[in-house]
Design an enzyme around this catalytic site. Structure first.
Site, PDB file in Angstrom:
ATOM      1  N   ARG A   1     -30.927  23.341  22.417  1.00  0.00           N
ATOM      2  CA  ARG A   1     -32.257  22.734  22.616  1.00  0.00           C
ATOM      3  C   ARG A   1     -33.090  23.584  23.568  1.00  0.00           C
ATOM      4  O   ARG A   1     -34.301  23.685  23.430  1.00  0.00           O
ATOM      5  CB  ARG A   1     -32.053  21.317  23.193  1.00  0.00           C
ATOM      6  CG  ARG A   1     -33.297  20.503  23.445  1.00  0.00           C
ATOM      7  CD  ARG A   1     -32.924  19.142  24.045  1.00  0.00           C
ATOM      8  NE  ARG A   1     -32.117  19.270  25.264  1.00  0.00           N
ATOM      9  CZ  ARG A   1     -32.630  19.478  26.487  1.00  0.00           C
ATOM     10  NH1 ARG A   1     -33.923  19.583  26.666  1.00  0.00           N
ATOM     11  NH2 ARG A   1     -31.824  19.584  27.540  1.00  0.00           N
TER      12      ARG A   1
ATOM     13  N   CYS B   1     -21.664  23.167  26.705  1.00  0.00           N
ATOM     14  CA  CYS B   1     -20.483  22.316  26.931  1.00  0.00           C
ATOM     15  C   CYS B   1     -19.644  22.202  25.667  1.00  0.00           C
ATOM     16  O   CYS B   1     -18.418  22.320  25.711  1.00  0.00           O
ATOM     17  CB  CYS B   1     -20.899  20.920  27.397  1.00  0.00           C
ATOM     18  SG  CYS B   1     -21.503  20.916  29.090  1.00  0.00           S
TER      19      CYS B   1
ATOM     20  N   GLU C   1     -14.875  13.105  25.891  1.00  0.00           N
ATOM     21  CA  GLU C   1     -15.279  13.587  24.572  1.00  0.00           C
ATOM     22  C   GLU C   1     -14.071  13.640  23.648  1.00  0.00           C
ATOM     23  O   GLU C   1     -12.996  14.090  24.037  1.00  0.00           O
ATOM     24  CB  GLU C   1     -15.914  14.980  24.685  1.00  0.00           C
ATOM     25  CG  GLU C   1     -17.137  15.032  25.598  1.00  0.00           C
ATOM     26  CD  GLU C   1     -18.321  14.225  25.063  1.00  0.00           C
ATOM     27  OE1 GLU C   1     -18.254  13.747  23.910  1.00  0.00           O
ATOM     28  OE2 GLU C   1     -19.302  14.057  25.809  1.00  0.00           O
TER      29      GLU C   1
ATOM     30  N   HIS D   1     -17.863  14.736  30.039  1.00  0.00           N
ATOM     31  CA  HIS D   1     -19.250  14.833  30.506  1.00  0.00           C
ATOM     32  C   HIS D   1     -19.460  13.851  31.653  1.00  0.00           C
ATOM     33  O   HIS D   1     -18.970  12.711  31.599  1.00  0.00           O
ATOM     34  CB  HIS D   1     -20.224  14.508  29.363  1.00  0.00           C
ATOM     35  CG  HIS D   1     -20.763  15.738  28.679  1.00  0.00           C
ATOM     36  ND1 HIS D   1     -20.641  15.959  27.334  1.00  0.00           N
ATOM     37  CD2 HIS D   1     -21.430  16.819  29.176  1.00  0.00           C
ATOM     38  CE1 HIS D   1     -21.214  17.126  27.023  1.00  0.00           C
ATOM     39  NE2 HIS D   1     -21.692  17.667  28.125  1.00  0.00           N
TER      40      HIS D   1
HETATM   41  N1  PCA Z   1     -24.068  20.592  30.657  1.00  0.00           N
HETATM   42  C1  PCA Z   1     -24.556  21.323  29.496  1.00  0.00           C
HETATM   43  C2  PCA Z   1     -24.148  22.748  29.725  1.00  0.00           C
HETATM   44  C3  PCA Z   1     -23.725  22.851  31.144  1.00  0.00           C
HETATM   45  C4  PCA Z   1     -23.622  21.456  31.610  1.00  0.00           C
HETATM   46  O1  PCA Z   1     -23.185  21.092  32.709  1.00  0.00           O
HETATM   47  C5  PCA Z   1     -24.102  20.731  28.167  1.00  0.00           C
HETATM   48  O2  PCA Z   1     -23.908  19.500  28.086  1.00  0.00           O
HETATM   49  O3  PCA Z   1     -23.950  21.459  27.197  1.00  0.00           O
END
Ligand code: PCA
Length: 227
Positions: free
Chosen positions: A102, A155, A92, A179
């Site tokens: 959401r 996140c 990111e 991610h």
């Molecule tokens: N993914 C979520 C929150 C926790 C996770 O592992 C996100 O992308 O915000």
């Protein structure tokens, strides 16, 4: 005596803080937590990996992250989270000062159109050498990509709080957010959806840590993310 000297040396070795998240949205696992559990305590490039799992809870992650940064004083922080539907390890680039959930978090909270931190900047950039890392991982045969948005859920909140704390309190440290895709087991009932083996993700995150630790200037090559 020797033991004490050794453990003191271990504690004073430069440290990398690696965070993941617990499961959320009714799932049984979160690959980010599994990666952290695999790498916790390992040494990569002379650095000690300190792993921590964060709750998927807007109200609790900020204070926990602040405590972790104060306790360990890491020189590098990599926060991980799951992004189901993505095919690559996604580095990111931008943390945005916006929460728009959401779904409710694990505590039942669902903030809509609120800042992560009032009076903080609109956004921060990752201070990881993201282009160098993506190039390195791709060379190793590990699917990796740049991403412009960590979303507006927990996140992104952790990424933003991390970036703000590093900028305002620990400017010598660097950090960012990655991610990760679903594990194969999570796509068993989702035909056609991408996944990545845990081994591959662990190898990719370990390589990303090594690359970030040894690269202070990012590559200046065309990136051009479309999402
Ligand atoms: N993914 C979520 C929150 C926790 C996770 O592992 C996100 O992308 O915000």
């Amino acid at each position: 005596m020797t033991t004490r000297r050794n453990s003191t040396a271990a504690r004073s070795a430069p440290c990398v803080l690696l965070t993941g998240f617990e499961a959320f949205d009714g799932a049984a696992v979160n690959p980010s937590q599994a990666i952290v559990e695999r790498l916790d305590g390992r040494r990569i490039g002379g650095r000690r990996i300190v792993g921590a799992t964060l709750p998927v809870a807007f109200a609790r992650t900020g204070p926990l992250l602040r405590d972790l940064l104060e306790r360990h004083r890491p020189e590098l922080v990599i926060a991980l989270g799951q992004a189901g539907g993505r095919a690559e390890l996604s580095f990111e680039r931008v943390a945005v000062n916006l929460l728009d959930a959401r779904i409710a978090d694990n505590d039942g909270a669902q903030p809509v159109d609120r800042p992560v931190i009032a009076d903080a900047p609109a956004a921060y950039f990752s201070t990881l050498p993201v282009k160098a890392i993506v190039a390195d991982l791709q060379m190793r045969g590990i699917p990796a990509a740049l991403s412009l948005s960590a979303g507006s859920y927990v996140c992104n909140q952790v990424f933003f709080v991390l970036a703000h704390l590093l900028a305002t309190r620990q400017p010598a440290a660097r950090g960012g957010f990655v991610h990760v895709p679903w594990l194969p087991v999570q796509t068993a009932g989702r035909p056609g959806q991408p996944s990545m083996a845990l081994e591959t993700m662990v190898e990719g995150v370990a390589a990303a840590i090594a690359c970030a630790a040894s690269t202070t200037e990012d590559l200046h090559i065309a990136g051009g993310s479309t999402h």
